[in-house]
Scaffold this active site. Structure first.
Site, short mmCIF file in Angstrom:
data_model
loop_
_atom_site.label_atom_id
_atom_site.label_comp_id
_atom_site.label_asym_id
_atom_site.label_seq_id
_atom_site.Cartn_x
_atom_site.Cartn_y
_atom_site.Cartn_z
N THR A 19 0.82 -1.21 0.00
CA THR A 19 0.00 0.00 0.00
C THR A 19 0.85 1.26 0.00
OG1 THR A 19 -0.18 -0.12 2.42
CG2 THR A 19 -1.95 -1.12 1.13
N GLU A 197 -4.09 -6.04 12.02
CA GLU A 197 -3.66 -7.14 11.15
C GLU A 197 -4.29 -8.44 11.61
OE1 GLU A 197 -1.81 -6.67 8.54
OE2 GLU A 197 -1.20 -4.60 8.90
N ASP A 208 5.36 -2.35 17.92
CA ASP A 208 5.35 -1.34 16.86
C ASP A 208 5.58 0.05 17.44
OD1 ASP A 208 4.35 -0.38 13.98
OD2 ASP A 208 3.21 0.75 15.48
N LYS A 212 9.00 2.90 17.32
CA LYS A 212 8.89 4.33 17.00
C LYS A 212 9.45 5.19 18.14
CE LYS A 212 4.68 3.33 14.38
NZ LYS A 212 3.20 3.42 14.39
N GLY A 310 -1.47 4.44 7.14
CA GLY A 310 -2.26 4.51 5.92
C GLY A 310 -1.39 4.87 4.74
#
Length: 436
Positions: A19, A197, A208, A212, A310
């Protein structure tokens, strides 16, 4: 090909046509004129790599060189910049980035795990070869978090950085709070909506967001963080009764990350669900939104909010890095010359106020047993609440305890003592109370 400026086009090779990769292609084509004007030269994709040539990705790939082996992009002399959009800390992604940097080829990546776990090594490679390594898209999608910390606050001495860094977890916790439903039910809904997911463990177990946080901390403090020392808890243990207690006590539950300077070469860093006061700005960052928080000695506290994932927001961040390279802008990976990794303080060294939820058998003497465990650990209790509506048929009831300031070592001792009591069911839940 040259643009009106006379400068040759910056030639890109994209590894990974998911994506984000497809989003980058579409963005570069749809906004070509504006991007060329801002970059001062044309930017064009000349080569790609992905696992399946036959898959219809909804974008025209005609005229692009195709490499079945993603690592071959690094050796393609017709490419100026490699875009690594594969993901994962090891395997093909790492091989590609290392190969490109070793050749002096600039790299743009959205790979947070790669940077969090191997950032020190990759920074050394980039410095030695003279290549640039940019990664705006690795943290918080379309929020310019990296630019804020590395460039916008470059003159300041940052004391703290962190925030809400995973939209999946924020959506789940927000929906649990608003509907009273349990974690498993809301997780299933998030998967059906595409927010989580099929295997949600990287998100809901906190990894995740922790990747970051490690990147932001490395930028804030000028040296990469030793990731294995960062304390990480996820949100699986949060129950509907915890949301009830949070509301009753004047808090909201957020998966929050914080890296805080505790000395010239010392930090504390953790990613965990926390109680935050309901009137704090970050308490109102809901749904799939992310928020990045900084605090500088001169700039003071700051919060920026936006969509953290996104195709559109992430592709925008990738292309922003490419535009920087086209302009000739490149900075050291961690904002300064590479230093050794900085270690995080151990969990036992942390402190603060805490929320403790205990499921107990409803019988006389239970509260006295809990009070004794707190007393023996030197923990002072500020509040206690019982959620009668959550009373189970088997005679169990959840209790919420809020402490005064104490150490996490003391709270770990309390939990061990409570688990040994016959009247306590399961493992108590410990959440830090963070004023943000």
């Amino acid at each position: 090909m040259s643009g009106a400026s006379g400068k040759p086009a910056l030639r890109l090779g994209i590894a990974g046509l998911g994506t984000v990769g497809v989003g980058v292609l579409q963005l570069l084509r749809d906004n070509a004129a504006a991007i060329t004007a801002r970059a001062g030269r044309p930017i064009e994709v000349v080569a790609v790599s992905a696992r399946d040539r036959t898959r219809d990705r909804g974008v025209d790939l005609a005229g692009l060189r195709w490499h079945d082996d993603a690592a071959a992009l690094a050796a393609d002399d017709g490419i100026d910049v490699v875009l690594e959009l594969i993901g994962g800390a090891e395997g093909t992604a790492r091989t590609l980035v290392e190969s490109a940097l070793s050749r002096g080829r600039d790299v743009v990546t959205a790979n947070k795990a790669l940077l969090a776990l191997h950032g020190a090594h990759l920074a050394r490679m980039a410095r030695e070869s003279g290549a640039a390594l940019l990664f705006e898209a690795s943290v918080a999608g379309g929020i310019p978090a990296i630019k804020l910390v590395r460039e916008g606050l470059a003159a300041d001495r940052l004391l703290r950085v962190g925030g809400i860094l995973n939209g999946t977890c924020n959506y789940i916790l927000t929906t649990m709070r608003d509907t009273g439903r349990d974690f498993d039910d809301v997780l299933s809904e998030a998967q059906a909506l595409g927010y989580a997911e099929v295997d949600p463990s990287t998100d809901v177990d906190g990894w995740d967001a922790a990747h970051k946080l490690a990147i932001l901390a490395g930028l804030a403090f000028g040296q990469p963080v030793a990731f294995d020392g960062l304390h990480v808890d996820g949100i699986r243990a949060i129950q509907a009764c915890d949301q009830h207690f949070a509301r009753e006590l004047g808090y909201r539950i957020k998966l929050l990350g914080t890296a805080r300077r505790t000395g010239d070469d010392a930090i504390e860093a953790w990613m965990r669900p926390c109680f935050v006061p309901k009137n704090a700005p970050i308490a109102h960052v809901d749904g799939v939104f992310n928020a990045v928080v900084t605090e500088g000695a001169f700039s003071g506290p700051m919060l920026i909010e936006g969509r953290g994932a996104g195709a559109g927001p992430t592709a925008s961040a990738v292309v922003a890095d490419v535009i920087d390279l086209a302009r000739g802008t490149a900075l050291p990976v961690w904002g300064v010359a590479p230093k050794a990794e900085i270690a995080c303080a151990p969990r036992s060294a942390l402190g603060g106020e805490y929320y403790l939820r205990v499921i107990v058998r409803d019988r006389p003497g239970v509260v006295a047993d809990i009070a004794a465990a707190l007393r023996d650990a030197g923990v002072s209790l500020r509040a206690l609440s019982q959620h009668d509506a959550a009373r189970e048929p088997g005679g169990t009831v959840p209790l919420a305890l809020v402490t005064h300031h104490t150490t996490e070592a003391a709270m770990i001792s309390v939990i061990s003592a409570l688990e040994a009591l016959e009247s306590v069911v399961g493992t108590p839940l410990l959440l830090k109370i963070e004023t943000v």
